[in-house]
Design an enzyme around this catalytic site. Structure first.
Site, PDB file in Angstrom:
ATOM      1  N   GLY A 129      63.000  41.260  25.906  1.00 52.48           N
ATOM      2  CA  GLY A 129      61.587  41.483  25.629  1.00 52.48           C
ATOM      3  C   GLY A 129      61.380  42.680  24.738  1.00 52.48           C
ATOM      4  CB  SER A 145      52.717  43.442  28.952  1.00 51.07           C
ATOM      5  OG  SER A 145      53.420  43.447  30.167  1.00 51.07           O
ATOM      6  CB  SER A 186      60.291  44.444  28.517  1.00 54.66           C
ATOM      7  OG  SER A 186      59.871  43.110  28.341  1.00 54.66           O
ATOM      8  CE  LYS A 230      58.934  39.962  27.799  1.00 50.93           C
ATOM      9  NZ  LYS A 230      57.474  40.013  27.573  1.00 50.93           N
TER      10      LYS A 230
END
Lengths: 296, 296, 296, 296
Positions: D190, D46, D167, D165
């Protein structure tokens, strides 16, 4: 003056055979839709599983639609990408294939940064550089972003931003905007259960997924409305609600495709990550189609 | 057969002088509203700042409304509490004061536990024990909970659950329900910018906050609709949208109260935690009232 | 200097026999909790079904807690109402009963109007007039409102606002605030699965519903942390997670009450609209309690 | 046994010169990052504005990263597309360029249809056909979808799904999962403001955007944690919070790029629809970098 988009547009499904796009079946469907009183077609809309198909596949679909659509039928292509640059590039690729307008939903991955200012800059940049008119696309149920009325108003001043497809179906939002938009700006509802109320309040037309399954019924509702037969139109609108709910919410695109299969058009499978419809949905959709007189 | 609630109901404001409820001003407002073509009044609704006033104050307001309301005007009281038991108790206290029906929003503090099953049990228990008919109240913008269509259908089978006030204004939700509800069940829209579309689709009436500020306009819209003058009704509905937005969203109850003050009724202050309207709102509301011909 | 709230506080359940509050059972539970290494108790918190009980019942509970609590145990009462005025009144009624502090969640019914400015004015007004110190309560899962870090900072300057109970469990929010709060301001986590990480980052304690079911385990986690035995503390924190999830999410207060019943304390039924726990939950909670050595 | 991902991974920015990707600057940045104690790099995350760059640009970035990364540095590429088929295709294109693993967020456009079942089928199909291991990516703030703990557990049984991951930074979610995942499954946080708490609770590492701006600080926090110096690590974690907030929330990727520019690395502009940082952000970021000793 921009061309005003009036009437009912079908948001076309993308047919697959196996996992490959099926342009022959796509053409055949369009040929059948040509016989209906529809104003045109949207290719590569949400209903067309636009996010699940490649650029090259997209081009083949748009070419096919352009060739198959009867004279006078408008072709609108969904062309949004997540960046301004990619959106402009893809919009102009579609423009080169002869689409009449581009339907552009907002970028939404960086949600928290998609302020009114960022979205305005994005849409204006796309409109500046697009070789076809832009229809802004509000579909918060998919993007997680609601476009503000004030943004629409500001965008409507751009000569190349000619309309809004509004798929939340919020009638008060329409009421807030409709008198403040330019006269040649098109407000198109994207919700099959609420387009008559929208027409009543000033929308010029609708872009409907359910028009794949019930094109004649959608077109007739619009005609009755135009003839001032509001009560009859309301009856048809209410007739449509259960089917619309089944193919938009309960079973989604897989259900809509099934509804085409049952009527002798080609629906076929959806592409993953969408899942095939569960068995039990078939009986429900059969019953809804029967009730509407669409199957025997 | 339950009495069907038809027409326009004003969701009454609660007047304060300083921070004390002002029953004299409340009575005076009702006496003026009596001259309008309204079907009745909701006392202790969201517009009435119901959550901000004590049980004892609530009783005084309902008594005043009962006395002041002209013959034939229906009185509905908001009676929800967060527990089933407290809701039943308070509903019956209000019943004893002569209200015609109770408007009951769902408990919402324990949101994650307010499943369809929990809400059904709650509403059925309230309906079983309430001495007045129950109108279920869907107002997700305040409760953070959306009632499912299926829940409404199941509740509508109870003889003492006689209606729904639906304040999200979602017309597709109405479309999904309207033909499946009992004939004597009342579907009342709670959104001042979308009640005409709702009437067109089958709603029997509306409960409107904006009817405090523009009762004649609301009533006329309903009358035109009933006379089949849909186009004229739509014009009035659109006329109303900007004022409705100002007093429901932009400035809220403080703005609505100001709009009453400007017309010679009593609006007065809101109770904290609602804040007084900022100065700049006054000019905007003045302009809107002028445009509607409500002030000179 | 405000008293700093340190350690583990149990957010007490409200026992019912049938549908009536059961102060004897409440007293007995507290007497047992007195034997644990807990800093104190919260009465009328979310876990205590505060929104479902009347003012008069609330008073009886607080009186009972005050009498039953061992010397040195702090009593905090949840005192929020939807209006500033009602909150002040109720807070001072509780103050008169001898509570040490009031836990005040924000008004949330008029969500769209609960701006930072409105919430600030509300909390400052409550703090100004409350006869006991105020602990602000952030519980977005129930109120639908998240308090901003900046609001907490501004409120923390008021001498009578002495702490925050933060029940979203968002550790980054704590990180953002902890160094900017006054030294004597208490940051108390309200999430049983994340209080050790919060302590590590600077929280002074925790107010925990799960401490009803596993008071010794919660207290021991805190003690190990204080002794610098972080690894051992982390092991206990992870041990606690499945039980905490069961009684906070999967089965809620009904599950938590069952966990007390199984240990020889009094849990009893919940009050409607909360539903009793389904059978299948019992076996799951039994297994979790066994694994923690809390039942044989 | 899958390779366990341990330590700090920088989620690399994508540098642009004008609106063109700048592989030279990208290489230079990586060469400088190589000197830090980082375990590896995420390309096309991202933070890398992955959704805004074309497939061809993506390939050039990954090639550059593969060449520039020091021996032993792991390269993970973000490879998600909205359809299963497109995700598999793109993942394997990246695999052919030598990435060590693929980071795959869920498809999210058809939100309402992304049930646990649909997501499971998607991820399993991708894992079956990917030539590199898959790390599942939960980032609800961008996708509008939260992956359920149960889904992660089921996916973790697939031999080619080797990590998560996460986030959102929700520590209780980690607590719920960590003991139930395979021993060689990597849980990577994350979120730059909460990775130390995550490590304490069992995460094996973190993938951090803020590691672009403060690689040494991130790496040192990890090292102190590994050495059992939890208190010192917590101090560093808290030191990092204000910068992390500035570059992740307040100013976003534009702010993060500015923070690189200020340190003599290359940040450069963001690509539209992201907007450049407003002037006032510069002074704030300068102050934060100074406080951390990153600029003079």
């Amino acid at each position: 003056m921009a061309k005003k988009f009036r009437g009912i547009y079908a948001a076309l499904l993308t047919p697959f055979v196996g996992d490959e796009i099926a342009t022959d079946q796509f053409r055949d469907n369009i040929l059948k839709f040509n016989e209906q009183d529809l104003a045109g077609y949207v290719v590569l809309g949400s209903t067309g599983e636009c996010v699940s198909i490649s650029d090259e596949e997209s081009e083949r679909l748009v070419r096919t639609a352009r060739e198959a659509a009867a004279k006078g039928k408008t072709i609108i292509a969904g062309t949004a990408r997540e960046s301004t640059r990619l959106t402009i590039d893809f919009t102009n690729r579609m423009a080169d294939l002869g689409v009449d307008a581009a339907l552009v939903r907002p970028p939404s991955y960086f949600k928290a940064k998609m302020t009114k200012e960022a979205l305005k800059k994005h849409f204006l940049a796309v409109a500046d550089r697009s070789r076809v008119p832009i229809i802004v696309y509000n579909i918060p149920q998919n993007t997680g972003l609601s476009l503000e009325a004030q943004l629409i108003l500001e965008l409507s001043e751009h000569p190349n931003i000619v309309g809004l497809k509004e798929s939340s179906g919020t009638i008060s939002f329409l009421g807030e905007l409709i008198r403040r938009l330019p006269a040649d700006f098109s407000y198109l509802l994207g919700h099959g259960s609420a387009f008559l109320p929208a027409l009543l309040m000033g929308a010029s037309g609708a872009i409907l997924a359910v028009a794949n399954a019930a094109p004649a019924l959608c077109a007739k509702t619009f005609r009755l409305f135009n003839e001032g037969k509001i009560g009859e139109a309301a009856t048809l609108q209410l007739d449509l609600v259960p089917l619309n709910k089944a193919v938009m919410e309960s079973y989604g695109i897989a259900g809509l495709k099934y509804a085409l299969d049952r009527q002798g058009w080609y629906g076929g499978p959806v592409r993953l990550p969408l899942l095939p419809m569960e068995e039990k949905g078939q009986a429900e959709i059969d019953a809804l189609l029967k009730k509407l007189g669409l199957i025997g």
